[in-house]
Design an enzyme around this catalytic site. Structure first.
Site, PDB file in Angstrom:
ATOM      1  N   ASP A  30       0.776  -1.091  -0.011  1.00  0.00           N
ATOM      2  CA  ASP A  30      -0.029   0.042   0.111  1.00  0.00           C
ATOM      3  C   ASP A  30       0.798   1.357   0.052  1.00  0.00           C
ATOM      4  OD1 ASP A  30       1.033   0.363   2.662  1.00  0.00           O
ATOM      5  OD2 ASP A  30      -1.100   0.336   3.468  1.00  0.00           O
ATOM      6  N   HIS A  31       0.251   2.420   0.234  1.00  0.00           N
ATOM      7  CA  HIS A  31       0.918   3.502   0.105  1.00  0.00           C
ATOM      8  C   HIS A  31       2.106   3.683   1.281  1.00  0.00           C
ATOM      9  CE1 HIS A  31      -2.600   4.025   2.836  1.00  0.00           C
ATOM     10  NE2 HIS A  31      -1.627   5.103   3.759  1.00  0.00           N
ATOM     11  N   CYS A  91       3.159  -3.224   4.021  1.00  0.00           N
ATOM     12  CA  CYS A  91       2.268  -2.029   4.251  1.00  0.00           C
ATOM     13  C   CYS A  91       3.113  -1.332   5.624  1.00  0.00           C
ATOM     14  CB  CYS A  91       0.982  -2.519   4.685  1.00  0.00           C
ATOM     15  SG  CYS A  91       0.682  -3.350   5.995  1.00  0.00           S
ATOM     16  N   THR A 100       2.663  -1.853   9.006  1.00  0.00           N
ATOM     17  CA  THR A 100       3.254  -2.788   9.907  1.00  0.00           C
ATOM     18  C   THR A 100       3.439  -4.132   9.366  1.00  0.00           C
ATOM     19  OG1 THR A 100       0.763  -3.288  10.385  1.00  0.00           O
ATOM     20  CG2 THR A 100       1.783  -1.446  11.645  1.00  0.00           C
ATOM     21  N   GLY A 101       2.861  -4.539   8.036  1.00  0.00           N
ATOM     22  CA  GLY A 101       2.741  -5.925   7.605  1.00  0.00           C
ATOM     23  C   GLY A 101       1.523  -6.482   7.937  1.00  0.00           C
ATOM     24  N   HIS A 129       9.294 -23.599   9.694  1.00  0.00           N
ATOM     25  CA  HIS A 129       8.332 -24.192  10.245  1.00  0.00           C
ATOM     26  C   HIS A 129       7.096 -24.040   9.666  1.00  0.00           C
ATOM     27  CE1 HIS A 129      10.268 -24.540  14.597  1.00  0.00           C
ATOM     28  NE2 HIS A 129      11.245 -24.794  13.634  1.00  0.00           N
ATOM     29  N   ASN A 130       6.902 -22.736   9.143  1.00  0.00           N
ATOM     30  CA  ASN A 130       5.444 -22.471   8.150  1.00  0.00           C
ATOM     31  C   ASN A 130       5.507 -22.709   7.094  1.00  0.00           C
ATOM     32  OD1 ASN A 130       6.329 -20.188  10.722  1.00  0.00           O
ATOM     33  ND2 ASN A 130       4.575 -21.474  11.257  1.00  0.00           N
ATOM     34  N   ARG A 168       6.867   0.858   8.543  1.00  0.00           N
ATOM     35  CA  ARG A 168       6.861   1.964   9.570  1.00  0.00           C
ATOM     36  C   ARG A 168       7.516   1.177  10.948  1.00  0.00           C
ATOM     37  NH1 ARG A 168       0.744   4.451   8.223  1.00  0.00           N
ATOM     38  NH2 ARG A 168       1.506   5.653   6.464  1.00  0.00           N
ATOM     39  N   ARG A 209       6.431 -33.587  11.449  1.00  0.00           N
ATOM     40  CA  ARG A 209       5.581 -32.668  12.384  1.00  0.00           C
ATOM     41  C   ARG A 209       5.251 -31.346  11.643  1.00  0.00           C
ATOM     42  NH1 ARG A 209      10.435 -31.465  14.231  1.00  0.00           N
ATOM     43  NH2 ARG A 209      10.785 -29.218  15.293  1.00  0.00           N
ATOM     44  N   HIS A 210       6.138 -30.730  10.976  1.00  0.00           N
ATOM     45  CA  HIS A 210       5.810 -29.485  10.115  1.00  0.00           C
ATOM     46  C   HIS A 210       4.931 -29.699   9.237  1.00  0.00           C
ATOM     47  CE1 HIS A 210       8.523 -27.499  12.820  1.00  0.00           C
ATOM     48  NE2 HIS A 210       9.564 -28.023  12.297  1.00  0.00           N
ATOM     49  N   ARG A 229       1.319 -30.058  10.298  1.00  0.00           N
ATOM     50  CA  ARG A 229       0.590 -28.981  10.806  1.00  0.00           C
ATOM     51  C   ARG A 229       0.366 -27.966   9.577  1.00  0.00           C
ATOM     52  NH1 ARG A 229       5.341 -28.747  15.326  1.00  0.00           N
ATOM     53  NH2 ARG A 229       4.620 -30.263  16.637  1.00  0.00           N
TER      54      ARG A 229
HETATM   55  C1  RB5 Z   1      -1.937   2.732   6.590  1.00  0.00           C
HETATM   56  O1  RB5 Z   1      -2.089   4.102   7.098  1.00  0.00           O
HETATM   57  C2  RB5 Z   1      -1.836   1.535   7.462  1.00  0.00           C
HETATM   58  O2  RB5 Z   1      -3.073   1.466   8.219  1.00  0.00           O
HETATM   59  C3  RB5 Z   1      -1.166   0.298   6.779  1.00  0.00           C
HETATM   60  O3  RB5 Z   1      -0.418   0.564   6.151  1.00  0.00           O
HETATM   61  C4  RB5 Z   1      -1.080  -0.710   7.328  1.00  0.00           C
HETATM   62  O4  RB5 Z   1      -0.174  -0.622   8.496  1.00  0.00           O
HETATM   63  C5  RB5 Z   1      -2.011  -1.533   8.141  1.00  0.00           C
HETATM   64  O5  RB5 Z   1      -2.248  -2.664   8.818  1.00  0.00           O
END
Ligand code: RB5
Length: 153
Positions: free
Chosen positions: A19-20, A76, A78-79, A109-110, A120, A144-145, A148
């Site tokens: 995203d932005h 994004c 936070t991801g 594992h995943n 951010r 095991r992996h 799962r």
């Molecule tokens: C955008 O402002 C923010 O909410 C997005 O990039 C993300 O962190 C959401 O999970």
């Protein structure tokens, strides 16, 4: 939403989407992938204008489901949001990673097929390290992996 594949087409194609909040880091990750010889399917976004992260998480899931790429990278702020969107689709295992340990274990594992990063939250150098480790680490395909992973659907 526009997308294009650039780079080598003989090796693995990696899809990227953001995203932005993540598009600048997405471009740095894309350069790293191209430098490593991968083809890159860029699903956007392509600028700083505000967009909705679920659209890009879903675009990633659709691209993987259609076989347009074998693995993906999402970014994004936070991801978290973009990985939640991608993980709502069967067959997607998107893992938010913050360091080389989480990136390595997400593979071992995943069997994560999508690396999700928070632009951010971590800096570009850590993000690039996560990418390198994520791509280089195989799944520990022990009993095991695998059991799962099968339960994840
Ligand atoms: C955008 O402002 C923010 O909410 C997005 O990039 C993300 O962190 C959401 O999970």
């Amino acid at each position: 939403m526009t997308s294009e594949t650039v780079g080598e087409t003989t090796g693995e194609t990696i899809a990227v989407a953001a995203d932005h909040a993540g598009f600048e880091l997405k471009n740095q990750l894309k350069d790293r992938l191209l430098g490593a010889g991968h083809a890159v399917l860029d699903l956007g976004t392509h600028g700083p204008e505000s967009v909705d992260y679920p659209d890009y998480g879903s675009a990633m899931a659709e691209a993987l489901g259609a076989g347009r790429a074998s693995r993906g990278v999402l970014v994004c702020g936070t991801g978290i949001g973009i990985s939640i969107a991608a993980n709502r689709h069967s067959g997607v295992r998107a893992a938010v990673c913050h360091d080389v340990t989480t990136a390595k274990l997400a593979r071992q594992h995943n069997d994560a097929n999508v690396l999700a990063l928070g632009a951010r939250v971590i800096g570009p150098e850590t993000a690039l390290q996560c990418l390198d480790v994520f791509l280089a680490t195989p799944f520990d395909s022990g009993e095991r992996h695998s059991r799962r992973i099968a339960k994840l659907g």
